[in-house]
Every structure is written in C-alpha cells, then in structure tokens.
Motif scaffolding. Structure first.
Motif, PDB file in Angstrom:
ATOM      1  N   GLY A 140      -4.284  23.080 -20.445  1.00 24.90           N
ATOM      2  CA  GLY A 140      -2.893  23.380 -20.158  1.00 24.90           C
ATOM      3  C   GLY A 140      -1.880  22.469 -20.819  1.00 24.90           C
ATOM      4  N   ILE A 141      -2.325  21.585 -21.707  1.00 23.57           N
ATOM      5  CA  ILE A 141      -1.419  20.645 -22.362  1.00 23.57           C
ATOM      6  C   ILE A 141      -1.180  21.093 -23.795  1.00 23.57           C
ATOM      7  CG2 ILE A 141      -1.061  18.237 -23.028  1.00 23.57           C
ATOM      8  CD1 ILE A 141      -2.926  17.465 -20.717  1.00 23.57           C
ATOM      9  N   LYS A 142       0.073  21.095 -24.208  1.00 22.13           N
ATOM     10  CA  LYS A 142       0.421  21.486 -25.570  1.00 22.13           C
ATOM     11  C   LYS A 142       0.151  20.333 -26.527  1.00 22.13           C
ATOM     12  CE  LYS A 142       4.207  24.246 -23.796  1.00 22.13           C
ATOM     13  NZ  LYS A 142       5.660  24.285 -23.648  1.00 22.13           N
ATOM     14  N   LYS A 143      -0.193  20.678 -27.786  1.00 21.67           N
ATOM     15  CA  LYS A 143      -0.516  19.637 -28.758  1.00 21.67           C
ATOM     16  C   LYS A 143       0.673  18.716 -29.024  1.00 21.67           C
ATOM     17  CE  LYS A 143       0.194  22.350 -32.966  1.00 21.67           C
ATOM     18  NZ  LYS A 143      -0.443  22.825 -34.187  1.00 21.67           N
ATOM     19  N   GLU A 144       1.901  19.226 -28.859  1.00 24.95           N
ATOM     20  CA  GLU A 144       3.091  18.400 -29.064  1.00 24.95           C
ATOM     21  C   GLU A 144       3.215  17.301 -28.010  1.00 24.95           C
ATOM     22  OE1 GLU A 144       3.800  21.996 -28.315  1.00 24.95           O
ATOM     23  OE2 GLU A 144       3.102  22.311 -30.361  1.00 24.95           O
ATOM     24  N   ASP A 145       2.548  17.475 -26.873  1.00 28.50           N
ATOM     25  CA  ASP A 145       2.648  16.525 -25.769  1.00 28.50           C
ATOM     26  C   ASP A 145       1.515  15.502 -25.750  1.00 28.50           C
ATOM     27  OD1 ASP A 145       4.949  17.816 -24.907  1.00 28.50           O
ATOM     28  OD2 ASP A 145       3.850  19.166 -23.579  1.00 28.50           O
ATOM     29  N   ILE A 146       0.628  15.547 -26.757  1.00 27.40           N
ATOM     30  CA  ILE A 146      -0.527  14.642 -26.811  1.00 27.40           C
ATOM     31  C   ILE A 146      -0.272  13.553 -27.845  1.00 27.40           C
ATOM     32  CG2 ILE A 146      -3.003  14.449 -27.291  1.00 27.40           C
ATOM     33  CD1 ILE A 146      -3.246  17.400 -26.466  1.00 27.40           C
ATOM     34  N   ARG A 147      -0.630  12.326 -27.505  1.00 27.38           N
ATOM     35  CA  ARG A 147      -0.525  11.186 -28.423  1.00 27.38           C
ATOM     36  C   ARG A 147      -1.886  10.494 -28.504  1.00 27.38           C
ATOM     37  NH1 ARG A 147       3.225  13.578 -29.477  1.00 27.38           N
ATOM     38  NH2 ARG A 147       5.382  13.216 -28.998  1.00 27.38           N
ATOM     39  N   VAL A 148      -2.328  10.233 -29.737  1.00 28.49           N
ATOM     40  CA  VAL A 148      -3.584   9.497 -29.966  1.00 28.49           C
ATOM     41  C   VAL A 148      -3.237   8.297 -30.829  1.00 28.49           C
ATOM     42  CG1 VAL A 148      -5.903   9.569 -30.962  1.00 28.49           C
ATOM     43  CG2 VAL A 148      -4.964  11.610 -29.863  1.00 28.49           C
ATOM     44  N   SER A 149      -3.657   7.111 -30.400  1.00 29.54           N
ATOM     45  CA  SER A 149      -3.441   5.925 -31.220  1.00 29.54           C
ATOM     46  C   SER A 149      -4.761   5.164 -31.342  1.00 29.54           C
ATOM     47  CB  SER A 149      -2.347   5.027 -30.636  1.00 29.54           C
ATOM     48  OG  SER A 149      -2.749   4.487 -29.398  1.00 29.54           O
ATOM     49  N   ILE A 150      -4.935   4.547 -32.501  1.00 29.43           N
ATOM     50  CA  ILE A 150      -6.170   3.815 -32.793  1.00 29.43           C
ATOM     51  C   ILE A 150      -5.798   2.447 -33.352  1.00 29.43           C
ATOM     52  CG2 ILE A 150      -8.280   3.777 -34.167  1.00 29.43           C
ATOM     53  CD1 ILE A 150      -8.045   6.896 -34.195  1.00 29.43           C
ATOM     54  N   THR A 151      -6.352   1.408 -32.752  1.00 29.14           N
ATOM     55  CA  THR A 151      -6.167   0.048 -33.234  1.00 29.14           C
ATOM     56  C   THR A 151      -7.549  -0.596 -33.292  1.00 29.14           C
ATOM     57  OG1 THR A 151      -4.029  -0.062 -32.119  1.00 29.14           O
ATOM     58  CG2 THR A 151      -4.992  -2.139 -32.847  1.00 29.14           C
ATOM     59  N   GLY A 152      -8.067  -0.768 -34.509  1.00 31.13           N
ATOM     60  CA  GLY A 152      -9.413  -1.325 -34.658  1.00 31.13           C
ATOM     61  C   GLY A 152     -10.440  -0.395 -34.067  1.00 31.13           C
ATOM     62  N   ASN A 153     -11.066  -0.841 -32.968  1.00 26.65           N
ATOM     63  CA  ASN A 153     -12.066  -0.008 -32.301  1.00 26.65           C
ATOM     64  C   ASN A 153     -11.568   0.543 -30.962  1.00 26.65           C
ATOM     65  OD1 ASN A 153     -12.110  -2.409 -30.858  1.00 26.65           O
ATOM     66  ND2 ASN A 153     -14.305  -2.325 -30.495  1.00 26.65           N
TER      67      ASN A 153
END
Length: 142
Positions: A55-68
């Motif tokens: 039920g979540i739109k892709k515009e409302d998702i945040r993915v962040s990566i720092t190292g591992n």
C-alpha cells in the motif's frame, strides 16, 4: 424469585466479569503494524533484499546506504476519509498512518554505483552489489 434462581444469575455474571478482565486486547497482533519485514539473501557478488511495503507508493519510499548500513523508510497513509451520514460506525480501526523505518548492517560494504531498487506488488526489491575490499589482501613480508 427464589434464592436458587438468583444464585444461578450471579454464578453466570461473576465468571463473565473475570473472563473479560483477562481477555487479550482486540488490537494485539504478533507484528507491529509499523514494522518493515525483510528477507536478505546473499551470493558471491551481491545481496538481494525483499522488503514488504504493501500500500505504499514508490514516491514515499527512501533507501539510503552508507558503507554496509542499509536504511529503508517510508511515509504510510492508509487512512481513508469516512463519509458522514452513511449509517456505519467504526468498531475497530487498525489502519496506520505515519512513518516507518528499518535499518540493518551487512557483512560487506555495498557498491552504491550498482544498486537497483524496484517496487513490485507491494514488495521493495533491492539488489546490492558487494564492494571489492582490500581487507582480505595479504601483504608479503620481506
């Protein structure tokens, strides 16, 4: 009314009171509604992550990566506007509105240049390539 009839009614009432006191709450669930559930798989070259995001739109998702360290967050809005005068009253409302997030560490650092993210049928699919590391390189001693 006889004493016997009064006694039976009291016997029925007392167990009912105790049953209601010790009954589990209606809203108790095995998982919190605001929890992102994930599966992580690994092969020699990459990690494959599946995160449930129904039920979540892709515009409302945040993915962040720092190292591992991988962090997934989203804004959830499952509330629907109730129309007044429809004759229905809400008895139980288990929908959630707010922010959800999940962070986890991997054994290897992620090469951010090759990361892929797709949202399909309410599941966020992440392909996280492993970054080549010099940590395992042996140095010859002279």
């Amino acid at each position: 009314m006889t004493a016997f009839a009064l006694s039976n009614r009291t016997d029925d009432f007392i167990p009912e009171v105790f049953r209601r006191l010790f009954q589990a709450p209606v809203l108790a669930t095995p998982f919190a509604e605001n929890e992102i559930r994930i599966d992580v798989r690994e092969n020699d070259k990459q990690y494959l992550v599946s995160a449930e995001m129904p039920g979540i739109k892709k515009e409302d998702i945040r993915v962040s990566i720092t190292g591992n360290l991988v962090s997934i967050s989203a804004e959830v809005n499952k509330n629907q506007e109730e129309k007044e005068g429809n004759g229905n009253k809400v008895l139980v409302k288990e929908t959630f509105h707010g922010s959800i997030s999940r962070s986890f560490s991997l054994a290897h650092e992620v090469d951010r240049k090759g990361v892929e993210a797709k949202l399909k049928d309410g599941v966020l699919l992440l392909t996280l390539p492993k970054r080549d590391s010099d940590a395992g390189h042996l140095i010859p001693i002279q």
